[in-house]
Design an enzyme around this catalytic site. Structure first.
Site, PDB file in Angstrom:
ATOM      1  N   ILE A  53       0.824  -1.218   0.000  1.00  0.00           N
ATOM      2  CA  ILE A  53       0.000   0.000   0.000  1.00  0.00           C
ATOM      3  C   ILE A  53       0.856   1.265   0.000  1.00  0.00           C
ATOM      4  CG2 ILE A  53      -0.392   0.260   2.510  1.00  0.00           C
ATOM      5  CD1 ILE A  53      -2.921   0.727  -0.383  1.00  0.00           C
ATOM      6  N   ASP A 106     -10.057  -7.741   6.635  1.00  0.00           N
ATOM      7  CA  ASP A 106      -9.099  -6.710   6.192  1.00  0.00           C
ATOM      8  C   ASP A 106      -9.704  -5.911   5.033  1.00  0.00           C
ATOM      9  OD1 ASP A 106      -6.200  -5.543   6.173  1.00  0.00           O
ATOM     10  OD2 ASP A 106      -6.652  -6.079   4.105  1.00  0.00           O
ATOM     11  N   LYS A 154      -5.629   1.875   7.594  1.00  0.00           N
ATOM     12  CA  LYS A 154      -6.706   1.076   8.159  1.00  0.00           C
ATOM     13  C   LYS A 154      -6.257  -0.379   8.223  1.00  0.00           C
ATOM     14  CE  LYS A 154      -8.265  -1.575   5.624  1.00  0.00           C
ATOM     15  NZ  LYS A 154      -7.854  -2.720   4.718  1.00  0.00           N
ATOM     16  N   SER A 173      12.179   1.171   6.893  1.00  0.00           N
ATOM     17  CA  SER A 173      11.826  -0.091   6.255  1.00  0.00           C
ATOM     18  C   SER A 173      12.924  -1.113   6.505  1.00  0.00           C
ATOM     19  CB  SER A 173      11.671   0.119   4.744  1.00  0.00           C
ATOM     20  OG  SER A 173      11.551  -1.120   4.094  1.00  0.00           O
ATOM     21  N   ARG A 174      12.495  -2.352   6.763  1.00  0.00           N
ATOM     22  CA  ARG A 174      13.481  -3.417   6.983  1.00  0.00           C
ATOM     23  C   ARG A 174      13.987  -3.956   5.660  1.00  0.00           C
ATOM     24  NH1 ARG A 174       9.428  -7.044   9.827  1.00  0.00           N
ATOM     25  NH2 ARG A 174       8.522  -6.432   7.849  1.00  0.00           N
TER      26      ARG A 174
END
Ligand code: NAP
Length: 309
Positions: A14, A168, A90, A36-37
């Protein structure tokens, strides 16, 4: 206005599909960092964690949290404690209590907390709400059916505790229904189909009603192949309203109605900037409450194992 210096946390589907382009196009923001990993982004500072980002960039005004809901609370709490405004993807959290706690923390810290519901900004939603205001609602049918393998490839988290399974996407339908229906409604019965090798439902049938006993039914399914269905039909004393394609197309008695163009994420960032400027928060837990109720009241049926290949 000086652009808000913002950082994105969790650069997955997303963030790439929607958040990065929406920020790029909005002069109210300067995307200065990502945490971010796995991902790298040129033109912004790259950190492996939110903690590192907050420590290295005290000038950051805001963060936008785009990871799955189970890590939302810890990240939001950390960002609010560091004095940042926070935008939540969300669902805003894994539980109602943690989201309500975040709202209290934002208030105490005098920072903006924005729990976003992107589907509420689909172009048919505001005209649908306006058309339904003052009408008598006779019944509502929600059909939210998509192919989990297409939209959530490899997202094992979605079937884990807190991932919410078919809720979801289903929570998007509930975010629209709670925005357009003139009366509040509540769950009466639910059936949840849970794959025998997973923790969260792959399908659900929900039966709600409002105080006038209006039947409101929702059929959610992650197993739909072929054409996808994201429809809400509302039967009223003045005819049938249909919101189709996730809220982007509006029909009255089958006749297509003009709406604006698709602007969900640009609209979310525009609203976040306004909330920050006004010193306000926007945290509506109504859609998450309906999901929590489904887990409280739902009859559970074990169904065929789900394998994501
Ligand atoms: P995703 O691609 O699976 O994950 C997003 C990113 O979150 C991952 O790439 C990872 O980022 C980070 N992440 C994942 N697990 C984590 C963990 N345990 N701890 C810390 N970070 C973790 O999922 P997504 O589809 O983008 O969904 C993320 C959120 O956006 C969900 O709440 C979903 O409901 C919402 N959403 C998704 C869509 C959609 O179409 N997919 C649409 C609207 C809203 P790094 O590798 O950068 O660390």
């Amino acid at each position: 206005m000086t652009p808000l210096k913002i950082g994105i946390v969790g650069v997955g589907k997303i963030a790439r599909d929607q958040h990065l382009p929406a920020l790029e196009a909005n002069p109210d923001y300067q995307l200065v960092a990502i945490a971010s990993r796995n991902a790298a982004l040129s033109g912004a500072a790259n950190f492996l964690s939110l903690e590192a980002m907050l420590e290295a960039m005290p000038e950051l005004d805001a963060v936008s949290l785009c990871a799955p809901p189970t890590v939302r609370y810890a990240q939001a709490r950390q960002a609010l404690a560091a004095g940042k405004h926070v935008m939540l993807e969300k669902p805003p959290g894994a539980t109602l209590s943690e989201v309500e706690d975040l709202a209290r923390q934002a208030q105490a810290a005098e920072r903006t907390l924005f729990a976003t519901w992107h589907s509420r900004h689909a172009p048919g939603v505001a005209p649908a709400r306006d058309w339904l205001a003052g009408r008598t609602i006779r019944g509502v049918t929600i059909e939210w059916k998509e192919d989990v393998r297409v939209w959530h490839p490899g997202q094992a988290w979605i079937f884990e505790p807190g991932g919410m399974g078919v809720f979801d996407p289903g929570i998007n339908a509930l975010s629209i229904a709670t925005a357009i229906l003139p009366q509040a409604f509540h769950l009466r019965e639910a059936t949840l189909q849970v794959p025998q090798n997973r923790q969260a439902p792959i399908a659900a049938q929900l039966s709600f009603s409002d105080a006038a006993e209006t039947p409101i039914r929702a059929d959610l399914d992650f197993r739909q192949t072929g054409p996808q269905t994201w429809d809400i039909h509302v039967d009223t004393d003045a005819g049938r309203l249909t919101l189709s394609k996730g809220g982007s197309a509006l029909y009255i008695d089958g006749e297509h109605q003009p709406t604006g163009e698709e602007q969900e994420y640009p609209a979310l960032y525009a609203r976040f900037a306004k909330l920050v400027a006004a010193g306000e928060s926007d945290v509506d837990v109504a859609p998450l409450r309906h999901v929590a109720d489904a887990f409280l009241l739902g009859r559970r049926e074990l169904v065929e194992a789900f394998h994501d290949e």
